[in-house]
Design an enzyme around this catalytic site. Sequence first.
Site, short mmCIF file in Angstrom:
data_model
loop_
_atom_site.label_atom_id
_atom_site.label_comp_id
_atom_site.label_asym_id
_atom_site.label_seq_id
_atom_site.Cartn_x
_atom_site.Cartn_y
_atom_site.Cartn_z
N LYS A 56 0.82 -1.17 0.07
CA LYS A 56 0.10 0.25 -0.02
C LYS A 56 0.97 1.33 0.10
O LYS A 56 0.65 2.24 -0.80
CB LYS A 56 -0.96 0.02 1.30
CG LYS A 56 -1.76 1.25 1.39
CD LYS A 56 -2.76 1.37 0.59
CE LYS A 56 -3.50 2.68 0.38
NZ LYS A 56 -4.57 2.84 1.60
N LYS A 109 -1.18 11.75 5.16
CA LYS A 109 -0.84 10.57 5.95
C LYS A 109 -0.15 9.66 5.44
O LYS A 109 0.86 8.66 6.20
CB LYS A 109 -2.37 10.01 6.76
CG LYS A 109 -2.21 8.88 7.55
CD LYS A 109 -3.53 8.13 7.55
CE LYS A 109 -3.27 6.83 7.72
NZ LYS A 109 -4.29 5.88 7.33
#
Lengths: 290, 290, 290, 290
Positions: free
Chosen positions: D169, D237
């Site tokens: 990811k 983030k």
Amino acid sequence: MSRIGFIGLGIMGSPMSAHLVAAGHRVTGFDLNEDALAKLTAAGGTAAASARDAVEGAEVVITMLPDHPHVEEVVLGTVLDGVARGTLLIDMSTIRPETSLAVAEEGAKRGVRVLDAPVSGGETGAKQATLSIMVGGEEGDFAAARPILDTLGKTVVHVGPHGSGQVVKAANQLMVGGIYALVAEAIVLLEASGVDAKAGLDVLAGGLAANRILDLKRDTMIAREFRPGFRIDLHHKDMGIALAAARQVDVALPVTGLIAQLIASGRAQGYGSLDHSALLKVVENLSGRP
Amino acid sequence: MSRIGFIGLGIMGSPMSAHLVAAGHRVTGFDLNEDALAKLTAAGGTAAASARDAVEGAEVVITMLPDHPHVEEVVLGTVLDGVARGTLLIDMSTIRPETSLAVAEEGAKRGVRVLDAPVSGGETGAKQATLSIMVGGEEGDFAAARPILDTLGKTVVHVGPHGSGQVVKAANQLMVGGIYALVAEAIVLLEASGVDAKAGLDVLAGGLAANRILDLKRDTMIAREFRPGFRIDLHHKDMGIALAAARQVDVALPVTGLIAQLIASGRAQGYGSLDHSALLKVVENLSGRP
Amino acid sequence: MSRIGFIGLGIMGSPMSAHLVAAGHRVTGFDLNEDALAKLTAAGGTAAASARDAVEGAEVVITMLPDHPHVEEVVLGTVLDGVARGTLLIDMSTIRPETSLAVAEEGAKRGVRVLDAPVSGGETGAKQATLSIMVGGEEGDFAAARPILDTLGKTVVHVGPHGSGQVVKAANQLMVGGIYALVAEAIVLLEASGVDAKAGLDVLAGGLAANRILDLKRDTMIAREFRPGFRIDLHHKDMGIALAAARQVDVALPVTGLIAQLIASGRAQGYGSLDHSALLKVVENLSGRP
Amino acid sequence: MSRIGFIGLGIMGSPMSAHLVAAGHRVTGFDLNEDALAKLTAAGGTAAASARDAVEGAEVVITMLPDHPHVEEVVLGTVLDGVARGTLLIDMSTIRPETSLAVAEEGAKRGVRVLDAPVSGGETGAKQATLSIMVGGEEGDFAAARPILDTLGKTVVHVGPHGSGQVVKAANQLMVGGIYALVAEAIVLLEASGVDAKAGLDVLAGGLAANRILDLKRDTMIAREFRPGFRIDLHHKDMGIALAAARQVDVALPVTGLIAQLIASGRAQGYGSLDHSALLKVVENLSGRP
């Protein structure tokens, strides 16, 4: 004179605690390393069996720990539960400002006065008591800590509210890392161009580009001598703190972001235990030199 | 005393040529700007009608031109055709090393002795004759030029073969640009964190991060006073030279590559005529500050 | 059918000129390399003794040269003097937009219609006549050139005024270089983390990160097979053009600035004749891997 | 069918839990937000009064939480104490690999089978059950989880040991962020050069630079439409996670380091709630455009 609990008696903490003993304080210390405890005893301090024991009854607690998880565990997990209201807690670890703020907040709930007071100057500064100490916290608490800090350093400055000491330390480290990278790029450009690097850097050191790193390190860098000094591994940790500090207050630092990766490269290439001036090796490897 | 042809009587060339007249040299100058010629005449020099006329019969030719195309046009296109064998040609323009090498090569074919001798120190340095002068070329030619260069600067250093002066100047400019960016990032981090930037930078100026830019410019940067000094536009030109110099000798300079774009951003955002310390504006705009 | 003068019969120009002959045009070509001329003759074209001879009497001139100095010398120095008013000059070299503009301007003075028409698709695209051709210049001149360009490429697009072809090519190359660097960083992160890089990149290729480089090159990159394809050395040249194009219109491209240095590093480390996917070696060397 | 405890019923977790109910599973969910609980009840699930209650007796626990501190608090602090040996815990939060490893280790001590299974595809993917799901952990546990994950996503891939899902990811996000920056730089260069950006990007989309972001977003980017989609704040983030992942395995990612700061700049300039394609605004502001 004060009763001081001192946690973290490593390369920095050991000479620092000895200075405090020599200045007449009653110092009780703790470290996981037995030799470190023995050194403190030899210097005239008292070895405690645990962090909790070390801070029992202390008026002042000093912590000098490797990184924020240790501070979270030792200070938030143990020390704050073991000290009386009114105790002065001086955390001299270099950690992210965020953790310093959390410690200060937790301290405030229990009436413990907290300062963040990271240092620069390295092992030599610790031994010679010539550290620069950047202090964040309340003015009154700084005033109370001052005599103790003056025992440990030469430049002791109150730079702002809680966490400010860490921010200034972070600013210092990003600038030092960046200047090393610039000196490295200058050396690589000069050498590859067939210019005498020493003569070239001498000129630079006489103009607007002048800086302390150029003064202290240009000869060893040109000679590829990288005995620490301050290790790449530690600077790598500090660049992580600088980026965390930036993230915490939502600022973008593009040059710092790049320098952090070059220093990470130094560590990844196996130069972690060399002096941070070994950033030159990262830069010259990029150019397939020398 | 020498018969000197001086081409390029701008902000730098004008006071420099006047110093040479004052030192007793016979200076014949040329510039496209009439006022510049008038100033030279007023100072006791002679105005020529063309670059060709200015160098006719000169023992020494000095050129102080904006960028490499001007040097190519004036020096390669005119001057070298107009001077006698044995003439000493000192090009004090800041240009890419590649062009300096081409000039030296072309000069060698005609028996003209060539030095590249860019300066730092700016307008003030030119007026006060305190320039730093970085000289590339033959040792003997440097010795011959030395008395003249000493009239113009305080630090006059022979740094290597042809083109070396330009390389050292390029190294200087990449370092200066980089340190400005680092100081800017430190200021933005400190201010955004609620730390007194002045107090913070004072600490930095006392440690390993110390540098002349911090000494001279931190107060004006914190006050956002960006009167030049040395303009962003000129530094932008110089970063182009630094990257061209790196490309010429096949080295990779990642930090310089990024700094060049930040300075380009300053120019693109309309700060080109501000002092190069206005790099702070680029960095703080990136963070939506102040 | 047209009388075409074709200058530059290298890896690209050789198959391109042969396609034109095959399409029925009368092609007279020139190259400094004798073998290149022989090939053209073998293909049915005519070898000229000089660039001047090649363009004598041509209705259309095509130039396919290595870099801007060659275009300056050949086109500005010779071709424009040797062709009649109304000639269509299609420069298919990849060069900085600035030079394309200078050629167009000079052409306009002499009534020569100029297009810049750099290509992408490499040797394979040239051989198979499947090049992408990005054309800058006047709409009418593009219409006139279209039949000829359709003989050479599959995607032929008029993208704007003079110089636009070069700008689009530059944008293409900065994006390709950047995506290679990103794929390289992904591979290094995956491998160092003990993740199967192939499985990981397969997932990426199925989502928003999907891109042609991932499709075509991920297997060879993971296998460290770097046969060119398009050489690092050529991409290094093209990144220089991209930065020059940015400088020309005063924009700041920070990522491009960094990618240019990573590609320069590839060349400096000796990977210049490998495929540009060898940027992976630069990135993994930075991490001391594999 | 399984008894599933589902913690975190936000924008992603809400439609995901509803899909599981629809597939016939008995889903007991928890969220701090009352509306989220009401939605689950309306969909046919059961609302629990606490995280502890939600996982009581569950065969499978799914967590979908904002960031690693939440996972540390909820999973390490509560869930692992509340589930039986043999329970399958699927953490679908996007967090740093380090935390996934800590969860896996803690789970192993208690006989809980743990997978990290972050997703990409956003709100749309969650609603349409077309998520890409990257799974790290034991092969057998992946096989057990597969039927459930297939209910939620279209591409479900086992990429390696514990933490691997997070690493893939992270690799995805660094590549997506980087390609956005490259497209932004291309647009700024094209527009500033007077080239029709749409025509230019059309050409790029047909060659080696082709990528999904160019396909899906070039029109909205040129039109400056930045409705999310995936917000800058979330990408910010994720870039933090990518850098933490790199740090964890000691690799240096220079391009990622720079992209992270450009995205941080987007947030700092107030674009945090815009789509991540708004990175274009950061890049064009750097050039004082449009």
